[in-house]
Design an enzyme around this catalytic site. Structure first.
Site: not given
Ligand SMILES: NC(=O)CCC(=O)C(=O)O
Length: 298
Positions: A60, A132, A173
């Site tokens: 990401e 996303k 993510c």
């Molecule tokens: N960049 C993200 O989306 C981080 C997501 C994350 O750390 C979580 O705990 O969920």
């Protein structure tokens, strides 16, 4: 009350040219210098392809720092053909005849900025673009505060794409936290490739758990790729790292630490079938009893 349902449009049958192949997770160290990031990424992808990887997964936000202040000015116009990062990925994919799940870069489109993953085929063309869906918001007093929606607009469509190396569901993510997305992808018979940048506060406790849960619940492969942890990063957001490839039985097939590296593991698509035959969760599932409903939240 509205029942939630998963009814994806029909896809064409997957055209998989390989049942078994190497996948490389390029855990890059990201600096404020875009040219340097592109050069490092290119070198790492080329080395992984030369080592035999047919599928590359990128992190990401690998082309610029994951900083809410600078993401909008680092954004690139992918549809307008003004994206040096995606052009580089396309060139390498075509030159090495590989498939790339391009992690994500900030994308500008229609006056907005999205956190966007492009999937690129071995001819260098973009096969799919995933924005996303679930933007990351966290506020733990004295620890971490981060509001991705200060920089990004969320996407609207789950993304499933047929590639030479199989049918892939894309997540970025925080998308991995939502089991319904992986369930939807599983219902379309594919495996799941989130690119990630978990942080120190949630990463240690949850990162491994999230990946294994999505893999085991759905009996599919989960491949994740994170940027490397930058020892000089501002305390606002320190990356956890630990890119990994998890098999449909929860096996760890490749794993990185937090430093810059490329983790390479093997995907054998027949493991999906054999896991599902050994442990026929789908047949045992009591779909007649599970009904998700929207409830009015107080
Ligand atoms: N960049 C993200 O989306 C981080 C997501 C994350 O750390 C979580 O705990 O969920």
């Amino acid at each position: 009350m509205v029942p939630t349902s998963v009814s994806p449009p029909p896809l064409r049958p997957p055209q998989v040219n390989m049942q078994k192949y190497q996948v490389a997770l390029c855990q890059l160290l990201v600096s404020p210098d875009k040219e340097e990031n592109l050069a490092r990424a290119r070198a790492r992808i080329e080395a992984a392809a030369d080592a035999g990887a047919m599928l590359i997964v990128m992190p990401e936000i690998w082309s610029c720092p994951y900083s809410l202040e600078t993401l909008p000015s680092d954004a690139e116009d992918i549809d307008g053909g003004a994206s040096p990062s995606i052009s580089m990925l396309s060139e390498v994919a075509a030159a090495r005849k590989i498939t790339i799940v391009g992690g994500s870069i900030p994308e500008k489109a229609s006056g907005k900025v999205f956190n966007t993953c492009c999937v690129i085929g071995p001819d260098g063309h973009i096969l799919a673009k995933h924005r996303k869906l679930h933007l990351f918001e966290i506020d733990i007093p004295g620890d971490i505060k981060f509001k991705e929606s200060d920089a990004f607009t969320g996407g609207q469509e789950p993304t499933v794409v047929d590639t030479d190396v199989g049918r892939i569901g894309i997540g970025i993510c925080h998308d991995i936290r939502f089991p319904e997305l992986a369930m939807l992808y599983r219902s379309r018979e594919k495996y799941f490739f989130p690119s990630s940048a978990f942080n120190m506060s949630t990463g240690e406790l949850l990162w491994d758990l999230m990946q294994k849960s999505r893999a085991v619940d759905n009996q599919l492969f989960v491949a994740t790729c994170s940027p490397a942890r930058d020892p000089d990063a501002k305390p606002q957001y320190i990356i956890w790292g630990h890119s990994s490839l998890i098999g449909p039985f929860g096996e760890v097939l490749a794993a990185a630490g937090h430093e810059e590296t490329t983790a390479i593991g093997e995907i054998d698509l027949s493991m999906i079938q054999s896991t599902r035959e050994s442990l026929p969760l789908e047949m045992q599932s009591r779909g007649d009893l599970y009904r998700l409903v929207d409830v009015q939240r107080q």
